[in-house]
Design an enzyme around this catalytic site. Sequence first.
Site, PDB file in Angstrom:
ATOM      1  N   HIS A 120      19.067  35.605  43.916  1.00 12.29           N
ATOM      2  CA  HIS A 120      19.115  36.861  43.162  1.00 12.29           C
ATOM      3  C   HIS A 120      20.575  37.232  42.889  1.00 12.29           C
ATOM      4  CE1 HIS A 120      18.663  41.012  41.941  1.00 12.29           C
ATOM      5  NE2 HIS A 120      19.413  41.402  42.962  1.00 12.29           N
TER       6      HIS A 120
ATOM      7  N   ASP B 187      36.750  32.677  13.190  1.00 16.49           N
ATOM      8  CA  ASP B 187      36.101  32.114  14.378  1.00 16.49           C
ATOM      9  C   ASP B 187      37.086  32.238  15.530  1.00 16.49           C
ATOM     10  OD1 ASP B 187      34.434  30.639  16.191  1.00 16.49           O
ATOM     11  OD2 ASP B 187      33.536  29.647  14.478  1.00 16.49           O
TER      12      ASP B 187
ATOM     13  N   TRP C 294      25.167  34.684  48.264  1.00 17.21           N
ATOM     14  CA  TRP C 294      25.974  34.323  47.091  1.00 17.21           C
ATOM     15  C   TRP C 294      27.413  34.124  47.507  1.00 17.21           C
ATOM     16  CZ3 TRP C 294      30.004  36.370  43.977  1.00 17.21           C
ATOM     17  CH2 TRP C 294      30.549  37.575  44.423  1.00 17.21           C
TER      18      TRP C 294
ATOM     19  N   THR D  84      40.676  53.941  37.486  1.00 12.82           N
ATOM     20  CA  THR D  84      39.252  54.077  37.191  1.00 12.82           C
ATOM     21  C   THR D  84      38.940  55.521  36.817  1.00 12.82           C
ATOM     22  OG1 THR D  84      38.943  52.432  38.913  1.00 12.82           O
ATOM     23  CG2 THR D  84      36.969  53.475  38.036  1.00 12.82           C
TER      24      THR D  84
ATOM     25  N   SER E  85      32.890  26.363  33.067  1.00 15.17           N
ATOM     26  CA  SER E  85      32.466  27.045  31.845  1.00 15.17           C
ATOM     27  C   SER E  85      33.261  28.330  31.627  1.00 15.17           C
ATOM     28  CB  SER E  85      30.972  27.358  31.934  1.00 15.17           C
ATOM     29  OG  SER E  85      30.612  28.355  31.014  1.00 15.17           O
ATOM     30  N   SER E  86      33.353  29.154  32.668  1.00 15.29           N
ATOM     31  CA  SER E  86      34.024  30.447  32.519  1.00 15.29           C
ATOM     32  C   SER E  86      35.499  30.270  32.207  1.00 15.29           C
ATOM     33  CB  SER E  86      33.900  31.259  33.812  1.00 15.29           C
ATOM     34  OG  SER E  86      32.564  31.470  34.113  1.00 15.29           O
TER      35      SER E  86
ATOM     36  N   HIS F  23      39.650  44.176  51.611  1.00 13.31           N
ATOM     37  CA  HIS F  23      38.715  45.248  51.953  1.00 13.31           C
ATOM     38  C   HIS F  23      37.282  44.747  52.117  1.00 13.31           C
ATOM     39  CE1 HIS F  23      38.165  46.349  47.419  1.00 13.31           C
ATOM     40  NE2 HIS F  23      37.185  45.609  47.812  1.00 13.31           N
ATOM     41  N   HIS F  24      37.026  43.496  51.728  1.00 12.09           N
ATOM     42  CA  HIS F  24      35.720  42.914  52.036  1.00 12.09           C
ATOM     43  C   HIS F  24      35.701  42.363  53.463  1.00 12.09           C
ATOM     44  CE1 HIS F  24      34.241  43.006  47.849  1.00 12.09           C
ATOM     45  NE2 HIS F  24      35.522  42.887  47.548  1.00 12.09           N
TER      46      HIS F  24
ATOM     47  N   GLU G  62      36.563  39.184  40.540  1.00 15.91           N
ATOM     48  CA  GLU G  62      35.266  38.948  39.904  1.00 15.91           C
ATOM     49  C   GLU G  62      34.517  40.257  39.656  1.00 15.91           C
ATOM     50  OE1 GLU G  62      33.720  36.488  38.619  1.00 15.91           O
ATOM     51  OE2 GLU G  62      31.615  37.102  38.604  1.00 15.91           O
TER      52      GLU G  62
ATOM     53  N   TYR H 211      35.776  43.012  38.821  1.00 18.59           N
ATOM     54  CA  TYR H 211      36.308  43.583  37.573  1.00 18.59           C
ATOM     55  C   TYR H 211      35.954  42.723  36.374  1.00 18.59           C
ATOM     56  CZ  TYR H 211      38.381  46.506  40.984  1.00 18.59           C
ATOM     57  OH  TYR H 211      38.499  47.357  42.028  1.00 18.59           O
TER      58      TYR H 211
ATOM     59  N   SER I 216      33.305  52.215  25.812  1.00 16.35           N
ATOM     60  CA  SER I 216      34.364  52.886  25.059  1.00 16.35           C
ATOM     61  C   SER I 216      34.078  52.869  23.563  1.00 16.35           C
ATOM     62  CB  SER I 216      35.716  52.227  25.326  1.00 16.35           C
ATOM     63  OG  SER I 216      36.000  52.224  26.704  1.00 16.35           O
TER      64      SER I 216
ATOM     65  N   LYS J 128      39.942  56.380  33.313  1.00 17.39           N
ATOM     66  CA  LYS J 128      38.971  55.948  32.313  1.00 17.39           C
ATOM     67  C   LYS J 128      37.810  56.934  32.228  1.00 17.39           C
ATOM     68  CE  LYS J 128      39.623  50.978  32.312  1.00 17.39           C
ATOM     69  NZ  LYS J 128      39.253  50.434  31.009  1.00 17.39           N
TER      70      LYS J 128
ATOM     71  N   ARG K 269      21.572  44.735  55.912  1.00 19.05           N
ATOM     72  CA  ARG K 269      21.277  43.896  54.745  1.00 19.05           C
ATOM     73  C   ARG K 269      20.714  42.559  55.211  1.00 19.05           C
ATOM     74  NH1 ARG K 269      26.922  43.157  51.676  1.00 19.05           N
ATOM     75  NH2 ARG K 269      25.609  42.075  50.194  1.00 19.05           N
TER      76      ARG K 269
ATOM     77  N   HIS L  52      37.006  39.565  44.552  1.00 20.05           N
ATOM     78  CA  HIS L  52      37.250  40.925  44.118  1.00 20.05           C
ATOM     79  C   HIS L  52      37.647  41.033  42.651  1.00 20.05           C
ATOM     80  CE1 HIS L  52      36.791  45.045  44.843  1.00 20.05           C
ATOM     81  NE2 HIS L  52      37.728  45.201  43.957  1.00 20.05           N
TER      82      HIS L  52
END
Lengths: 99, 197, 629
Positions: C82, C111, C146, C335, C176-177, C309-310, C262, C264, C275, C338, C457, C260
Amino acid sequence: MAAEHHVEEHHPGWQEYVRIGVILAVITAIEVAIVYVEALESVLLPLLLTLSVGKFVLVVMYFMHLKFDHKFFTWLFLSGLLLAVGVVLALMAMFGLMT
Amino acid sequence: MAANHVIEHPTSTGLDNRKMAMWAFLASDCMFFGSLITVYLVSHGRAMVGPFPQEIFDIPFTSVSAFVLLMSSLSMVLALGGIQRGNVQRFRIWIATTAVLGCVFLGGQIYEFTEFHHAGLTLESSIFGSAFYVLTGFHGTHVFIGVIWLLSLLLASFKPGLVIREKSLNVEMAGLYWHFVDIVWIVIFTVVYLVEA
Amino acid sequence: MATQVRYVEDSTRIQEPEAGPSGLWSWLTTVDHKRIGVLYLVTALTFFAIGGIEALLLRVQLSQPNNAFVSAATYNQLFTMHGTTMIFLAVMPLSGAFFNLLTPLMIGARDVAFPRLNAFSYWVLLFGAILINFGWIYGGAPDAGWFAYANLTSPAYSPGMGVDYWVLGIQVLGISSVAASFNFFTTIVNMRAPGMSMMRLPVFIWMTLITQILIFMAFPALTVGATLLMFDRWFDTNFFIVEAGGMPLLWQHLFWVFGHPEVYILILPAMGIVSEVLQTFSRKPLFGYTAIVFAGIGIAVLGFSVWVHHMFTTGLGPVPNSIFAISTMLIALPTGVKIFNWIGTMWGGALWLSTAMLFSIGFVAMFIIGGLSGVMHASPPVDSQHQDTYFVVAHFHYVLFGGSIMGLFSGVYYWWPKFTGKLLHEGLGKVHFWLMLIGFNVTFFPMHWLGAIGMPRRIYSYGDGLNWEFWNMVTTMGSFIIGISFIFFIANVFITLVLGDRAPDDPWDAPTLEWATTSPPALHNFDTIPVVKSRMPLWTDKYPEVYGHESEPGEHGDPDLPDIQTDEVHDEIHLPNPSYWPLVLAIGIVMLFAGFIFTFVMSFIGLALMFISIWGWALEPAFGEADHA
């Protein structure tokens, strides 16, 4: 736009490349030599790092043309490089290698 | 990789698209090797069984390897200079020299790996072995890919219209990659080999 | 200088676009960014549905204590896949769909910079997605989370094939990314229309640009981590093997150095979409454009300095914890900038509450809740209480679902007419929105409480009498409301594709360039490349009396108007040739990786295919003969 093209056109001649090549070879020789000099042992690490940075910079600036190319490439590469150095230093500190 | 048609699309910055992407790739690759070097630096000292770095590193031998790779960078720019001046003959000589020097470096690495293996250092033997082989192995893989790229350019230069003055960018791209592989080795040579000696 | 071009005289105008080539082969060899965008969109929505079904199965299992709906082993596979599916196969490709569809149109290009590389990125994504899911039918799906924490993933503790699929699939998806990121980075920097200076770029394009930089800077750390894990599993190295001096903690560092940023990578594109949507439907220019752009840059820079922080509970000590706590709290500043700017955009605007607008407002509201709980666990002592509880699950679903997914759906409703030529039904859309918003909050808000009273969890079941029964049941019911809302979306899509109203070129009376062309856009996007004179080129042209002053040269520092005659330069249209080499190269790369699981012969064939296709790629002409428009 097109006016900026001339920046890319400047390339040093082969004499300059060879000169850089010789300097690089000499620095490498110095690096290897000082490893065997006992008197320098206490300052060996900073000395080696400085010399390597010198080689690194010479290759990037002259062989990879960053000195003559658009500044944007320098910033792009530098951002990746500094980020990598930052991550290396932070992790070394957290794994207790800096003390 | 290379688009062959010489269609100059004007770009917003006046800079070539492929060169832009290449520098972004190199910035990204800094993070790749930065991470690998970190793994080596924080791991290798935790090896519980020998051989340890000081016991097996052969500084004079590796210095020669490092020197060979540095000189290949020199021959690479000379090859680029050749094609930029439209001198295909000179290009061929220097690009071949670069490829040969790259092969010499790879040969040196194979020799070194074999020696270390005989001394008892393998991927499995210790965390030093794991970290050392993976870091230098990935660098070696980069060199190997580079050699194939250089030889492809050499081969392509015998086909008319592929490696010509107007398309010197094709060579420049390979050059940027090749020099990057060289500067990575400058770092590895210092922080892995020299510092340990 | 070119004369004033009015892009859209009448926002109800309908132009018939010319039909492109059709047939399966044309899709397999397409290098058109719009078609590749559609492929991304379909793939992402499919995997969104799959990841959603996985979530529903998880919720059924947890709906009551001591449930035996699925086994512990299956549960582990479900929650692992998931997370992996939603992050890598749903949200990222959905963002990727918008990068593809919109980037060239919004900057006024024909293009992307590297059309074939673009096709390559898609095929690698598709095959990587299949590879990482292959365990469902052969050998067992990944089951280590994950995040795949070492040493749970070492051969001793994960002897099955699940982790093998994960570690190979994740590397393929990374290729790919990263390939796509170089492409869009170059496209945005280099392919802007005349006059489209950096500070005139639509905010979505700015956020796309920042996301690409994050991708190519962050993914290498994951690649290295996954490579080490791969070597540990196949070649008996010791990177994460404690007995041999390896360090499981090193995996966490490498993973979160990637992980981390990731976060963002997942949220910034949605912020860009929101926006655009808020600006269009508030009928006034985005409030604080410059602040939003620089806040995005600030988030990206800070995003690389907060990964620890993780890991507050891993015992790194007070100094690292303090430093990373401070940098984490700092992220709240850009943040917040925004959020205030979005509210400022709506403030005093003539709000048009279309479905797209509702999703964007929903984004802002839900993201505030998720952001606030995020600031809470920026503090290490608080985090120690939250770690591994459902409170964290609530937090990141508020930013990832309430944030990213809401924002992305907003984009789907907003741009759907542009690329399909059909309007989605607003009534069905609003049912989708309200059901999703209610279902989402019913599902995830109680998780705060469950976490606060100690529910951990990643447990597949729990005992009676812990006081968790009621809210777990509520949460499960909420998740099914979300499921039903998605059915309304799918119904909307199919019904309107057949029966829907024909979309005009500019149905929302929007300010950005993509609305200047036909719906759907012609193969070459624009007949003439537009010359951009303001941040809101269409509004400046449609409402010169209101926005005319925006186009004063020099207003934004760099008018950047080129001294070229537009019709002279853009007279010839060079469209990229279709090519099958991207597909072949992608097959080669996936075979190389898949061979590790099946047989190394496959890897060698893959390598050979790669070699051949790179040669074929390099030698074929990238662009066709000129078309005269």
